[in-house]
Scaffold this motif. Structure first.
Motif, mmCIF file in Angstrom:
data_model
loop_
_atom_site.group_PDB
_atom_site.id
_atom_site.type_symbol
_atom_site.label_atom_id
_atom_site.label_comp_id
_atom_site.label_asym_id
_atom_site.label_seq_id
_atom_site.Cartn_x
_atom_site.Cartn_y
_atom_site.Cartn_z
ATOM 1 N N LEU A 21 0.834 -1.195 0.000
ATOM 2 C CA LEU A 21 0.000 0.000 0.000
ATOM 3 C C LEU A 21 0.873 1.251 0.000
ATOM 4 C CD1 LEU A 21 -2.969 0.924 0.226
ATOM 5 C CD2 LEU A 21 -2.683 0.930 2.691
ATOM 6 N N GLN A 22 1.935 1.202 0.805
ATOM 7 C CA GLN A 22 2.840 2.344 0.881
ATOM 8 C C GLN A 22 3.434 2.639 -0.503
ATOM 9 O OE1 GLN A 22 6.565 1.839 3.008
ATOM 10 N NE2 GLN A 22 6.271 3.808 4.043
ATOM 11 N N LYS A 23 3.821 1.577 -1.212
ATOM 12 C CA LYS A 23 4.402 1.761 -2.560
ATOM 13 C C LYS A 23 3.354 2.290 -3.532
ATOM 14 C CE LYS A 23 7.821 -1.856 -2.201
ATOM 15 N NZ LYS A 23 7.745 -3.309 -2.235
ATOM 16 N N ASP A 24 2.145 1.715 -3.482
ATOM 17 C CA ASP A 24 1.060 2.169 -4.365
ATOM 18 C C ASP A 24 0.776 3.649 -4.154
ATOM 19 O OD1 ASP A 24 0.771 -0.319 -5.336
ATOM 20 O OD2 ASP A 24 -1.139 -0.776 -4.341
ATOM 21 N N MET A 25 0.734 4.023 -2.891
ATOM 22 C CA MET A 25 0.416 5.424 -2.585
ATOM 23 C C MET A 25 1.523 6.341 -3.072
ATOM 24 S SD MET A 25 -1.472 5.087 1.114
ATOM 25 C CE MET A 25 -1.606 6.849 1.386
ATOM 26 N N VAL A 73 3.710 8.316 2.438
ATOM 27 C CA VAL A 73 3.132 7.984 3.741
ATOM 28 C C VAL A 73 4.159 7.270 4.614
ATOM 29 C CG1 VAL A 73 2.080 5.872 2.806
ATOM 30 C CG2 VAL A 73 1.222 6.798 4.939
ATOM 31 N N LYS A 74 4.132 7.622 5.888
ATOM 32 C CA LYS A 74 5.048 6.997 6.836
ATOM 33 C C LYS A 74 4.236 6.568 8.052
ATOM 34 C CE LYS A 74 9.620 7.644 8.427
ATOM 35 N NZ LYS A 74 10.832 7.261 7.903
ATOM 36 N N PHE A 126 2.962 -1.297 9.656
ATOM 37 C CA PHE A 126 2.445 -1.692 8.347
ATOM 38 C C PHE A 126 1.047 -2.294 8.443
ATOM 39 C CE2 PHE A 126 6.847 -1.901 6.316
ATOM 40 C CZ PHE A 126 6.601 -0.797 5.527
ATOM 41 N N SER A 127 0.795 -3.063 9.512
ATOM 42 C CA SER A 127 -0.552 -3.644 9.608
ATOM 43 C C SER A 127 -1.555 -2.536 9.912
ATOM 44 C CB SER A 127 -0.599 -4.751 10.658
ATOM 45 O OG SER A 127 -0.409 -4.227 11.942
ATOM 46 N N GLY A 128 -1.122 -1.555 10.717
ATOM 47 C CA GLY A 128 -1.983 -0.403 10.992
ATOM 48 C C GLY A 128 -2.287 0.353 9.712
ATOM 49 N N ALA A 151 -6.489 1.400 4.685
ATOM 50 C CA ALA A 151 -6.516 1.501 3.222
ATOM 51 C C ALA A 151 -7.806 2.166 2.754
ATOM 52 C CB ALA A 151 -6.391 0.113 2.614
ATOM 53 N N GLY A 152 -7.699 2.952 1.694
ATOM 54 C CA GLY A 152 -8.875 3.648 1.158
ATOM 55 C C GLY A 152 -10.022 2.690 0.862
ATOM 56 N N GLY A 153 -9.682 1.477 0.430
ATOM 57 C CA GLY A 153 -10.690 0.484 0.070
ATOM 58 C C GLY A 153 -11.512 -0.024 1.240
ATOM 59 N N ALA A 154 -11.088 0.296 2.474
ATOM 60 C CA ALA A 154 -11.836 -0.133 3.659
ATOM 61 C C ALA A 154 -12.910 0.888 4.029
ATOM 62 C CB ALA A 154 -10.884 -0.349 4.833
#
Lengths: 143, 491
Positions: free
Chosen positions: B434-438, B445-446, B450-452, B457-460
């Motif tokens: 997700l970090q890479k996609d964003m 994003v930092k 990672f699970s947090g 995610a926008g999809g949620a």
């Protein structure tokens, strides 16, 4: 695993179900579930510190609520994470009393892979129940 | 065991308008008033059924006025649904309930302006986000840099943002741009337990985790939707602004927990109140327990104002350091600070009569039409600024209180609203991917976790544009500007 996180019960929060052969085991499972909500790998927590937890309540459910609340309290107030609990419960006529030893260490962001902060235990659909051979609890944590 | 396999029924809605849906009192025994959902048909059809169960539980509470409301970002929570609004008349045994406020008391949004453009910030974006990540602690167990004794902290939670001003963490104008001027005057620290103090006294200046974040956003020219008002409020095309979301941390969480237990022990025994969900534990507003909670809640309100103020101070320091200019020169004025988890005493009209009501907003933002006394003088003629945070991928909105918000006790939505549970989201998305996609989408994003990150995610989430459109169509808040994220620190 004596507990499992549920997908479709609480949308914004974290829901889990836990089991134990005895009431004490059930409480210990629930305690681990709370820690596991905050830290990914329970084994990454070393047992360097022991804390005594004592709570009492008229009902078993509220006794569990108070016990889990203590774990959350220690996370903020003393920055402690626990990964082992020895729980003793005395059920009396008017009151139930819990004495526990909690083993763990200070939270370390470099060492512990942290997940989400638990704000509180919610009483929404909070349940402790005994089936024929096993104790079960369902809990929703506000995160 | 009902957990996980509870069956909730879909109500037969009475359609009031394209964006207002009523659940009549016949839906459930004991409803004192109907419930009203503010949403488009598309949103109502997709809402989880537990929302309807929870909002109609609220309609059962004593002293409730007019309707139990749910905003378009509504989703199931505990006690009230998230997006729930209800007002109670203290003179009709109306109650106060921590379950109508949430454990994260006065959790809210703050929007800060700059005079910088995206082009000016772009080369420094990574440095800014990295520095903010370092200077504004986030995640489980984070502690702040403000070192206080427990006794000093007790003073802070009574003084609110005034304390921040006296100690160099605020500009005078910041207080004028904060709800309640940054201070709930009725706070009384003697109503707060030592445990709450111990959980919170080292947490000033920390974001927390979950859906809390600090975001760098850009005002794209095509997203300025009310040109006149946007200009008046200091927004301009391609401007960089900063938005952040956090609350009263462990301090507020413990106050909520303490009083939940207090209310459970007296509610039925002393006041004869029966409820349908223990998270709706309550007491009459005009009872000793109700008043104690209201005063303790005010301490958490103040803690959250101080928390956001100290974070703003840090943000100004970071920008000032990167651009080697004073924050004043960088135009880092705060636009507004607005909460979405609070109960407030407000005057509203019920059946043609003006009444002082205790308005609960849980995941719902105060949205006042022009002229209301709750609005700071600076904005009183315009209507109150409303800040609604979307998911970290999709964008957020600045709105203004709409004329029709009188219908919802001056309330509107607070976010996009989740549609997917956290556990499901962590199975669906991976934080590192997700970090890479964003990054590819132009959002740096930092996060501490990672699970947090995956959970957020926008999809949620629901589509923020749909939620905002519903509030706009209903006239409870009007669009001013959409804000697009380019940098994000996630708790």
């Amino acid at each position: 695993m004596p507990y499992k996180f549920l997908e479709d019960v609480a949308i914004a929060d974290v829901a889990f179900e836990a089991t134990g052969k005895t009431l004490e085991e059930l409480f210990e499972s629930c305690g681990l579930a709370v820690t596991n909500t905050m830290v990914k790998d329970l084994d990454s927590v070393k047992r360097k510190i022991v804390k005594d937890i004592e709570v009492e309540s008229e009902s078993i459910e509220l006794l569990l609520f108070a016990f889990l609340q203590e774990i959350i309290f220690y996370k903020d107030a003393k920055l402690l994470l626990f990964n082992k609990f020895d729980v003793r419960i005395r059920q009396m006529k008017k009151k139930n009393r819990l004495k526990a030893k909690a083993y763990g260490e200070k939270l370390n962001m470099k060492k512990h892979e942290l997940k989400v902060d638990v704000k509180a235990v919610s009483l929404h659909n909070f349940q402790v129940k005994k089936t024929r051979s096993v104790w079960k609890a369902s809990v929703i944590l506000d995160v | 065991m009902p957990f996980g396999n509870q069956v909730f029924k879909k109500p037969e809605f009475k359609k009031i308008s394209d964006v207002v849906w009523e659940i009549p009192t016949s839906f459930k025994q004991g409803m004192n008033v109907p419930a009203r959902i503010f949403a488009t048909k598309k949103i109502v059809d997709a809402m989880d059924l537990q929302v309807y169960d929870q909002i109609t539980n609220v309609a059962n509470l004593p002293g409730i006025q007019k309707y139990a409301f749910c905003m378009p970002d509504g989703h199931s929570g505990y006690g009230f649904p998230i997006g729930g609004v209800a007002a109670f008349d203290p003179d009709e045994n109306g109650v106060i309930s921590p379950g109508g406020i949430g454990f994260d008391i006065n959790c809210g949004m703050r929007l800060v302006l700059t005079n910088l453009t995206y082009d000016q910030v772009k080369p420094h974006l990574k440095a800014i986000v990295d520095k903010l990540f370092e200077r504004v602690p986030a995640g489980v167990g984070s502690t702040g840099f403000v070192k206080l004794t427990k006794d000093q902290f007790r003073k802070v939670v009574e003084e609110g943002a005034e304390w921040a001003l006296d100690n160099g963490y605020a500009w005078k104008e910041d207080l004028e741009r904060t709800e309640l001027n940054g201070k709930a005057e009725w706070a009384d620290n003697s109503k707060v337990s030592p445990k709450a103090i111990e959980r919170g006294f080292n947490q000033i200046g920390t974001l927390g985790s979950g859906n809390h974040y600090l975001e760098i956003q850009v005002v794209k020219p095509e997203n300025i939707l009310d040109k006149e008002l946007a200009k008046k409020w200091g927004l301009f095309p391609n401007q960089i602004v900063i938005m952040f979301h956090c609350g009263s941390r462990g301090f507020g969480h413990q106050i909520g927990t303490d009083y939940l237990q207090t209310f459970l022990s007296v509610m039925e025994r002393k006041y004869g109140i029966k409820i349908l969900d223990r998270e709706l534990a309550c007491a009459p507003f005009n009872s000793p327990e109700g008043q104690d909670y209201f005063k303790a809640m005010a301490c958490a309100v103040n803690m959250s104002f101080v928390n956001r103020q100290v974070i703003l101070h840090r943000i100004r320091e970071v920008f000032s350091g990167v651009f080697k200019q004073d924050a004043e020169k960088l135009g880092m004025h705060m636009l507004f600070d607005v909460a979405h988890n609070r109960a407030s005493l407000e005057e509203h009209e019920v059946n043609g009569k003006k009444k002082k009501l205790i308005v609960h907003r849980k995941g719902a933002t105060g949205s006042y039409p022009s002229g209301r006394e709750e609005i700071p003088k600076l904005y009183r003629n315009d209507g109150s600024p409303v800040i609604i945070g979307g998911s970290m991928e999709t964008g957020s909105y600045l709105l203004v209180g709409g004329e029709k918000s009188n219908e919802t006790f001056c309330s509107t939505a607070h976010g996009s609203g989740r549609t997917m549970s956290r556990t499901a989201a962590t199975r669906m998305f991976r934080g590192d991917e997700l970090q890479k996609d964003m990054m590819q989408k132009g959002i740096y994003v930092k996060s501490v976790s990672f699970s947090g990150l995956a959970e957020e995610a926008g999809g949620a989430y629901k589509n923020i544009d749909d939620v905002i459109e519903a509030t706009h169509l209903a006239g409870i808040s009007r669009k001013v500007c959409k804000l697009i994220p380019v940098g994000n620190v996630k708790g």
